[in-house]
Design an enzyme around this catalytic site. Structure first.
Site, mmCIF file in Angstrom:
data_model
loop_
_atom_site.group_PDB
_atom_site.id
_atom_site.type_symbol
_atom_site.label_atom_id
_atom_site.label_comp_id
_atom_site.label_asym_id
_atom_site.label_seq_id
_atom_site.Cartn_x
_atom_site.Cartn_y
_atom_site.Cartn_z
ATOM 1 N N ALA A 53 0.852 -1.186 0.000
ATOM 2 C CA ALA A 53 0.000 0.000 0.000
ATOM 3 C C ALA A 53 0.889 1.237 0.000
ATOM 4 C CB ALA A 53 -0.912 0.004 1.225
ATOM 5 N N CYS A 229 -4.246 9.001 10.350
ATOM 6 C CA CYS A 229 -5.568 8.855 9.747
ATOM 7 C C CYS A 229 -6.297 7.610 10.252
ATOM 8 C CB CYS A 229 -5.457 8.803 8.219
ATOM 9 S SG CYS A 229 -4.551 7.366 7.608
#
Length: 233
Positions: A53, A229
């Site tokens: 990712a 986040c």
């Protein structure tokens, strides 16, 4: 950057899922390993159930990982609020490195930062997207987390378990900013121009401001206590 051969016990290769004890053992054995060796271990352990990712703040991990496995699935979470420079970096990297790229977009009904605040926005546009990308076909994923990113990441292990019970591998955990820059120069990598413009950590444009190199994540959600986040918590 360290260059030490790694020889893991066979228990870490039994299958696509590792126990907590195996994860801790792997983290210890790989602590001093070269990042490419860490990726090679992950590929041999998890096979095609491994992905990487990336936010395309840089292309270091993508480049390093796809040199080990050119067909490795590369996941990018397109939140709908990325800087134009980040999207351009993604497209340049895909073209140059011939990436097996999967762009994950939020659901049409996903909340945004103006409707519901940053916590709900990150949940709908990042965390839910990564959950969908990893669900079912993934046993482990590569992340670009580094201890040098800031205090919230200072204890980042090379191998960990995430909140889903998936193995999370951070091959660059020990790298300094100088080592990242050296790798970029040595390999003539695609770079995100925002980094040179004072954005050492690049997220979505409504919640990202310039920051100093001493505290690169200070520009994320500036003025709040938020530093992550949620993808890495």
């Amino acid at each position: 950057m360290p260059t030490r051969a790694v020889h893991l016990h066979s228990s870490a290769r039994r299958g696509p899922r590792l126990t907590l004890d195996e994860v801790r053992s792997a983290a210890g054995q790989l602590e001093q390993a070269d990042a490419a060796d860490v990726v090679a271990w992950a590929r041999s352990t998890f096979g095609d159930r491994l992905c990487v990712a990336t936010s395309f703040t840089d292309t270091v991990l993508v480049h390093l990982a796809t040199r080990v496995d050119p067909d490795l699935r590369v996941v990018f979470l397109d939140t709908g609020f990325h800087f134009a420079e980040t999207l351009a970096t993604m497209k340049q990297a895909q073209a140059r490195y011939q990436l097996n790229l999967e762009v994950v977009r939020p659901e049409p009904s996903a909340l945004d930062v103006w409707q519901a605040g940053s916590e709900a926005c990150c949940r709908a546009r990042k965390i839910d997207g990564l959950d969908r990308a990893l669900g079912g076909r993934t046993a482990a994923w590569l992340s670009g987390l580094r201890r040098a990113d800031g205090p919230s990441r200072a204890d980042t292990p090379v191998v960990d378990l995430d909140g889903r019970g998936l193995v999370k591998i951070n091959p660059l955990a020990r790298w300094s900013d100088a080592e990242v820059a050296d790798y970029e120069r040595a390999n003539d990598l695609v770079t995100n121009p925002l980094v040179a413009q004072g954005y050492p950590s690049v997220g979505c444009w409504p919640c990202t401001e310039p920051a100093s190199a001493d505290n690169p994540r200070a520009g994320r959600w500036s003025g709040t206590a938020k530093t992550e986040c949620g993808l890495h918590q």
